[in-house]
Motif scaffolding. Structure first.
Motif, short mmCIF file in Angstrom:
data_model
loop_
_atom_site.label_atom_id
_atom_site.label_comp_id
_atom_site.label_asym_id
_atom_site.label_seq_id
_atom_site.Cartn_x
_atom_site.Cartn_y
_atom_site.Cartn_z
N ALA A 210 0.78 -1.19 -0.07
CA ALA A 210 -0.03 0.08 0.15
C ALA A 210 0.81 1.40 -0.19
O ALA A 210 0.05 2.45 0.15
CB ALA A 210 -0.86 -0.20 1.03
N PHE A 211 2.34 0.94 0.16
CA PHE A 211 3.09 2.33 0.14
C PHE A 211 3.96 2.74 -0.76
O PHE A 211 4.97 3.17 -0.66
CB PHE A 211 3.80 2.11 1.53
N PHE A 222 9.29 -0.32 -0.15
CA PHE A 222 8.25 -1.24 0.76
C PHE A 222 8.33 -2.44 -0.06
O PHE A 222 8.17 -2.61 -1.31
CB PHE A 222 7.16 -0.58 1.06
N ILE A 223 8.27 -3.38 0.88
CA ILE A 223 8.07 -4.81 0.25
C ILE A 223 6.98 -5.56 0.80
O ILE A 223 7.02 -5.46 2.12
CB ILE A 223 9.58 -5.68 0.35
N ALA A 224 6.15 -6.18 0.31
CA ALA A 224 5.02 -6.87 0.75
C ALA A 224 4.54 -8.13 0.16
O ALA A 224 4.63 -8.27 -1.23
CB ALA A 224 3.72 -5.91 0.79
N PRO A 225 4.38 -9.10 1.05
CA PRO A 225 4.01 -10.33 0.13
C PRO A 225 2.87 -10.58 -0.15
O PRO A 225 2.54 -11.51 -1.21
CB PRO A 225 4.25 -11.48 1.76
N GLN A 226 1.75 -9.90 0.13
CA GLN A 226 0.54 -9.87 -0.41
C GLN A 226 0.04 -9.12 -1.59
O GLN A 226 -0.92 -9.19 -2.10
CB GLN A 226 -0.47 -9.32 0.74
N TYR A 281 -1.16 3.09 9.36
CA TYR A 281 -2.48 3.15 8.55
C TYR A 281 -2.35 3.23 6.96
O TYR A 281 -1.76 4.12 6.53
CB TYR A 281 -3.42 4.18 9.12
N SER A 282 -2.89 2.11 6.23
CA SER A 282 -2.80 2.26 4.88
C SER A 282 -3.87 2.54 4.20
O SER A 282 -3.82 3.60 3.27
CB SER A 282 -2.31 0.72 4.60
#
Ligand code: ZN
Length: 312
Positions: A210-211, A222-226, A281-282
């Motif tokens: 989200a970032f 930013f790294i996100a698994p989803q 908060y995203s």
């Protein structure tokens, strides 16, 4: 017999006096005075957008958010009450960029005829996931996380309100100018807060992606698994890849988000030894009692959490 006719008489008397009662009630009811014209009813799809609209509309508008504070705008299930709110609204504000996949059907079923304003119009979207075959392609919807983009949202909201309610256009202009000045000050705060963070510490794990806009604007990765929507679950392969990456790159902190299940991030933290840097908060504000009940509070809260976890 006598009893019955007396009851009838009483009832007739009561009916006869009814118009007088109604007249009294009408006289007593508060009527909108000329000094306080009716508020313009408008709808925004989620809480962050609703706050921007509230700041531009001020007392002249009545803003309803469809997705409530803390709710997930990616996967929302609209209610019959939402359809009614849409049909009563004079303007409908959406994010666009494929955030609200549920909105088109809701608008059609509600019979709403109000203009639908895409508040990201004019923003250059980040296109997703070049080089990742398994992720969906398309625009990243989380444009609000860059304060520069929030200024574009505000300008779009101002112009739409002025067009829908020309009698109060000057009010919307002046509210928007005040709020834009506050956003400029906020951006100065953010830049000052992150100025001391070395570049190699500006790497952050969150559960969903989200970032991207925030990272691009302020120099974080930013790294996100989803992935970019909460609709899809993280694959085992993605989680394993991120765990390897945290270990090899010594990424210092992982963050929980207010709209996603914390378990995945907690598991990643446990397996890598990365610190959990609190909740950021995203995609939604907190309720009034929480630390992020407005857009400006949300950005301040996030930056405080990020800098605290990454500082040393
Ligand atoms: Zn999201």
């Amino acid at each position: 017999m006598l009893q019955t006719s007396r009851t009838k008489l009483t009832r007739r008397a009561a009916l006869a006096s009814l118009p007088a009662l109604v007249a009294v009630a009408l006289l007593a009811a508060p009527r909108p005075s000329r000094a306080q014209p009716q508020r313009l009813p408008v709808v925004a799809t989620f809480s962050i957008l609703a706050d921007l609209v509230r700041n531009v509309g001020g007392d002249a508008v009545e803003v309803t958010s469809l997705v409530p504070p803390g709710g997930d705008a990616h996967v929302y299930s609209p209610t019959p009450a939402d359809a009614r709110k849409l049909s009563e609204a004079k303007v409908v504000f959406v994010n666009g960029l494929l955030l609200e996949g549920w909105m088109e059907r809701l608008i059609a079923s509600s019979g709403a005829r109000a203009p639908v304003i895409v508040t990201t119009k004019g923003i250059t979207p980040i296109e997703l996931r070049e080089g990742r075959k398994d992720a969906p392609l398309g625009p990243d919807p989380h444009a609000w996380q860059d304060i520069g983009n929030a200024r574009v949202y505000v300008a779009n909201i101002r112009d739409a309100l002025a067009a829908a309610d020309p009698a109060r256009a000057a009010t919307y202009q002046s509210n928007a100018a005040n709020y834009l000045a506050r956003l400029n000050a906020l951006e100065g705060e953010v830049k000052a807060a992150i100025a001391g963070l070395p570049a190699d510490r500006r790497r952050i794990i969150t559960s969903h992606d989200a970032f991207g806009y925030f990272g691009k604007a302020y120099g974080f990765s930013f790294i996100a698994p989803q992935g970019v929507s909460t609709e899809a679950e993280a694959s085992a392969k993605d989680v394993a890849r991120i765990i390897r990456q945290i270990k090899t790159e010594r990424i210092p902190a992982v963050f929980l988000e207010n709209v996603t299940d914390p378990r995945l991030i907690k598991r990643i933290a446990a397996e890598t030894g990365a610190r959990i840097g609190g909740a950021i908060y995203s995609d939604a504000l907190s309720d009034d009692k929480g630390p992020a009940s407005t857009y400006i509070e949300m950005i301040r809260h996030n930056i405080t959490q990020l800098t605290a976890a990454l500082a040393n």
